[in-house]
Motif scaffolding. Structure first.
Motif, PDB file in Angstrom:
ATOM      1  N   SER A 147      39.956  32.608  44.976  1.00  0.00           N
ATOM      2  CA  SER A 147      39.146  33.360  45.924  1.00  0.00           C
ATOM      3  C   SER A 147      38.169  34.254  45.200  1.00  0.00           C
ATOM      4  CB  SER A 147      40.045  34.219  46.834  1.00  0.00           C
ATOM      5  OG  SER A 147      40.656  35.234  46.093  1.00  0.00           O
ATOM      6  N   SER A 148      37.061  34.593  45.884  1.00  0.00           N
ATOM      7  CA  SER A 148      36.060  35.464  45.273  1.00  0.00           C
ATOM      8  C   SER A 148      36.611  36.849  45.048  1.00  0.00           C
ATOM      9  CB  SER A 148      34.823  35.531  46.168  1.00  0.00           C
ATOM     10  OG  SER A 148      35.153  36.019  47.460  1.00  0.00           O
ATOM     11  N   SER A 149      37.533  37.296  45.934  1.00  0.00           N
ATOM     12  CA  SER A 149      38.095  38.634  45.755  1.00  0.00           C
ATOM     13  C   SER A 149      38.932  38.703  44.500  1.00  0.00           C
ATOM     14  CB  SER A 149      38.944  39.018  46.972  1.00  0.00           C
ATOM     15  OG  SER A 149      40.008  38.102  47.138  1.00  0.00           O
ATOM     16  N   GLU A 150      39.679  37.608  44.198  1.00  0.00           N
ATOM     17  CA  GLU A 150      40.492  37.610  42.986  1.00  0.00           C
ATOM     18  C   GLU A 150      39.599  37.587  41.750  1.00  0.00           C
ATOM     19  OE1 GLU A 150      44.502  35.411  41.381  1.00  0.00           O
ATOM     20  OE2 GLU A 150      43.042  34.210  42.450  1.00  0.00           O
ATOM     21  N   LYS A 151      38.469  36.848  41.815  1.00  0.00           N
ATOM     22  CA  LYS A 151      37.587  36.761  40.664  1.00  0.00           C
ATOM     23  C   LYS A 151      37.008  38.122  40.297  1.00  0.00           C
ATOM     24  CE  LYS A 151      36.124  31.965  41.410  1.00  0.00           C
ATOM     25  NZ  LYS A 151      34.996  31.070  41.728  1.00  0.00           N
ATOM     26  N   LYS A 152      36.856  38.982  41.266  1.00  0.00           N
ATOM     27  CA  LYS A 152      36.271  40.282  41.017  1.00  0.00           C
ATOM     28  C   LYS A 152      37.288  41.336  40.592  1.00  0.00           C
ATOM     29  CE  LYS A 152      32.598  39.471  44.405  1.00  0.00           C
ATOM     30  NZ  LYS A 152      32.001  39.907  45.692  1.00  0.00           N
ATOM     31  N   THR A 153      38.560  40.999  40.611  1.00  0.00           N
ATOM     32  CA  THR A 153      39.600  41.971  40.280  1.00  0.00           C
ATOM     33  C   THR A 153      39.500  42.378  38.816  1.00  0.00           C
ATOM     34  OG1 THR A 153      41.080  41.046  41.952  1.00  0.00           O
ATOM     35  CG2 THR A 153      42.069  42.401  40.240  1.00  0.00           C
ATOM     36  N   ARG A 154      39.434  43.688  38.578  1.00  0.00           N
ATOM     37  CA  ARG A 154      39.290  44.215  37.218  1.00  0.00           C
ATOM     38  C   ARG A 154      40.651  44.620  36.658  1.00  0.00           C
ATOM     39  NH1 ARG A 154      35.859  46.571  40.507  1.00  0.00           N
ATOM     40  NH2 ARG A 154      36.994  48.555  40.462  1.00  0.00           N
ATOM     41  N   ILE A 155      40.996  44.047  35.517  1.00  0.00           N
ATOM     42  CA  ILE A 155      42.273  44.342  34.869  1.00  0.00           C
ATOM     43  C   ILE A 155      42.007  44.830  33.446  1.00  0.00           C
ATOM     44  CG2 ILE A 155      44.470  43.411  34.064  1.00  0.00           C
ATOM     45  CD1 ILE A 155      44.410  41.450  36.346  1.00  0.00           C
ATOM     46  N   LEU A 156      42.576  45.971  33.110  1.00  0.00           N
ATOM     47  CA  LEU A 156      42.452  46.536  31.768  1.00  0.00           C
ATOM     48  C   LEU A 156      43.746  46.295  31.001  1.00  0.00           C
ATOM     49  CD1 LEU A 156      40.994  48.254  29.628  1.00  0.00           C
ATOM     50  CD2 LEU A 156      41.963  50.293  30.754  1.00  0.00           C
ATOM     51  N   CYS A 157      43.631  45.677  29.830  1.00  0.00           N
ATOM     52  CA  CYS A 157      44.785  45.438  28.953  1.00  0.00           C
ATOM     53  C   CYS A 157      44.742  46.454  27.812  1.00  0.00           C
ATOM     54  CB  CYS A 157      44.748  44.027  28.382  1.00  0.00           C
ATOM     55  SG  CYS A 157      44.677  42.715  29.614  1.00  0.00           S
ATOM     56  N   GLY A 183      40.488  33.688  36.580  1.00  0.00           N
ATOM     57  CA  GLY A 183      39.353  34.268  37.272  1.00  0.00           C
ATOM     58  C   GLY A 183      39.299  35.770  37.328  1.00  0.00           C
ATOM     59  N   TYR A 184      40.224  36.463  36.666  1.00  0.00           N
ATOM     60  CA  TYR A 184      40.187  37.921  36.664  1.00  0.00           C
ATOM     61  C   TYR A 184      39.111  38.425  35.706  1.00  0.00           C
ATOM     62  CZ  TYR A 184      44.755  37.724  38.978  1.00  0.00           C
ATOM     63  OH  TYR A 184      45.766  37.476  39.861  1.00  0.00           O
ATOM     64  N   HIS A 185      38.527  39.554  36.041  1.00  0.00           N
ATOM     65  CA  HIS A 185      37.572  40.227  35.169  1.00  0.00           C
ATOM     66  C   HIS A 185      38.361  41.225  34.336  1.00  0.00           C
ATOM     67  CE1 HIS A 185      33.834  43.030  34.733  1.00  0.00           C
ATOM     68  NE2 HIS A 185      34.114  42.370  33.627  1.00  0.00           N
ATOM     69  N   SER A 186      38.521  40.946  33.041  1.00  0.00           N
ATOM     70  CA  SER A 186      39.418  41.755  32.218  1.00  0.00           C
ATOM     71  C   SER A 186      38.719  42.297  30.983  1.00  0.00           C
ATOM     72  CB  SER A 186      40.647  40.942  31.805  1.00  0.00           C
ATOM     73  OG  SER A 186      40.259  39.754  31.132  1.00  0.00           O
ATOM     74  N   GLN A 187      39.210  43.441  30.557  1.00  0.00           N
ATOM     75  CA  GLN A 187      38.792  44.082  29.306  1.00  0.00           C
ATOM     76  C   GLN A 187      40.049  44.468  28.546  1.00  0.00           C
ATOM     77  OE1 GLN A 187      35.778  44.549  28.079  1.00  0.00           O
ATOM     78  NE2 GLN A 187      34.485  44.008  29.829  1.00  0.00           N
ATOM     79  N   ALA A 188      39.925  44.588  27.218  1.00  0.00           N
ATOM     80  CA  ALA A 188      41.085  44.939  26.403  1.00  0.00           C
ATOM     81  C   ALA A 188      40.695  45.970  25.344  1.00  0.00           C
ATOM     82  CB  ALA A 188      41.678  43.705  25.725  1.00  0.00           C
ATOM     83  N   VAL A 189      41.609  46.903  25.089  1.00  0.00           N
ATOM     84  CA  VAL A 189      41.438  47.899  24.033  1.00  0.00           C
ATOM     85  C   VAL A 189      42.743  48.000  23.262  1.00  0.00           C
ATOM     86  CG1 VAL A 189      39.667  49.229  25.244  1.00  0.00           C
ATOM     87  CG2 VAL A 189      42.073  49.752  25.625  1.00  0.00           C
ATOM     88  N   ARG A 190      42.653  48.575  22.060  1.00  0.00           N
ATOM     89  CA  ARG A 190      43.813  48.559  21.171  1.00  0.00           C
ATOM     90  C   ARG A 190      44.589  49.864  21.114  1.00  0.00           C
ATOM     91  NH1 ARG A 190      43.308  50.914  16.223  1.00  0.00           N
ATOM     92  NH2 ARG A 190      44.947  49.554  15.414  1.00  0.00           N
ATOM     93  N   ASP A 191      44.078  50.963  21.642  1.00  0.00           N
ATOM     94  CA  ASP A 191      44.827  52.216  21.590  1.00  0.00           C
ATOM     95  C   ASP A 191      44.560  53.063  22.824  1.00  0.00           C
ATOM     96  OD1 ASP A 191      42.659  54.206  21.134  1.00  0.00           O
ATOM     97  OD2 ASP A 191      42.425  53.161  19.220  1.00  0.00           O
ATOM     98  N   GLY A 192      45.391  54.088  22.982  1.00  0.00           N
ATOM     99  CA  GLY A 192      45.327  54.912  24.178  1.00  0.00           C
ATOM    100  C   GLY A 192      44.052  55.711  24.314  1.00  0.00           C
TER     101      GLY A 192
END
Length: 252
Positions: A2-12, A31-40
């Motif tokens: 779904s388009s709503s799921e594709k727009k879901t933003r998840i931070l790792c 289809g998730y929109h995700s970003q990742a970082v290595r520390d707090g």
């Protein structure tokens, strides 16, 4: 997808590069929109910019540990947070839940289980937001729960509004769902198993630690004296309940 799921933003937030790459690949494939970082410390800045709708959080991080990030994140966001940690000790889980995590998954884990928990957390958050924004939408059997008068505990189901002592109380989606289950069944004891299955799902029926922790959260936010609860009461060894409403007249 779904388009709503594709727009879901998840931070790792994960310091292990292989795990970061793995998580990003799995989320992107779905289809998730995700970003990742290595520390707090990076996570604090990224969360403010990215405005994630869900966070996957490791606890053992350089610069700023996961619990410290979570405390800061909870100052302004109620987005679900799922902890991914190699620590499976109960005190560590309780600490993470106390600070504001919604779920806790121990490494190593199945990617299918993680994705299922992500879907559950997002559905709960989406439902909370949808009903918060709906005008006069139906929810449950009655529009209002009031116990203790105007300055007691009030749950306005239609507006997703909770107050205690005359002041608005801000709850996370999980906290609100737990409170709703209790207030919708006011005067009835709900067993530990019933509450866990209704709020978290059938896979959580044995996770009594979750339930105890979230009841403690709610008591701190809602009770004048959490050590002597007026509203969120327990039946020893059985479950929890809230008193019947002041009168049925107040609920119409």
């Amino acid at each position: 997808m779904s388009s709503s799921e594709k727009k879901t933003r998840i931070l790792c937030v994960e310091d292990d590069p292989q795990m970061r790459t793995f998580l990003l690949a799995q989320l992107k494939a779905r289809g998730y929109h995700s970003q990742a970082v290595r520390d707090g410390a990076q996570a604090v800045d990224m969360a403010a910019i990215f405005q994630p709708q869900l966070v996957l959080l490791d606890l053992s991080l350089p610069s700023l540990d996961g619990l410290s990030f979570l405390r800061r994140f909870r100052e302004w966001s109620t987005a679900p947070v799922i902890v991914l940690s190699a620590h499976d000790e109960e005190p560590v889980k309780i600490k993470a839940l106390d600070v504001g995590a919604d779920d806790y998954l121990t490494k190593p884990f199945s990617i299918n289980e993680l994705l299922a928990r992500v879907r559950v957390a997002l559905r709960r958050a989406d439902e909370t937001e949808r009903l918060r924004n709906s005008a006069g939408g139906k929810e449950g059997q009655r529009p209002l729960y009031r116990c203790g008068g105007e300055n007691g505990l009030i749950v306005d189901f239609a507006r997703r509004h909770v107050s205690s002592g005359g002041s608005e109380v801000h709850l996370t989606p999980t906290e609100y769902d737990l409170l709703c289950e209790l207030t919708r069944n006011a005067g009835k004891v709900l067993t530990h198993r019933e509450l866990l299955q209704r709020v978290w799902g059938p896979d959580y029926s044995g996770e009594n630690t979750y339930l105890r922790t979230f009841v403690r959260h709610l008591r701190r936010k809602l009770e004048p004296d959490p050590s002597q609860p007026r509203f969120l009461r327990n039946q020893l060894g059985v479950g929890y309940y809230v008193p019947p409403p002041d009168s049925e007249k107040s609920l119409t």
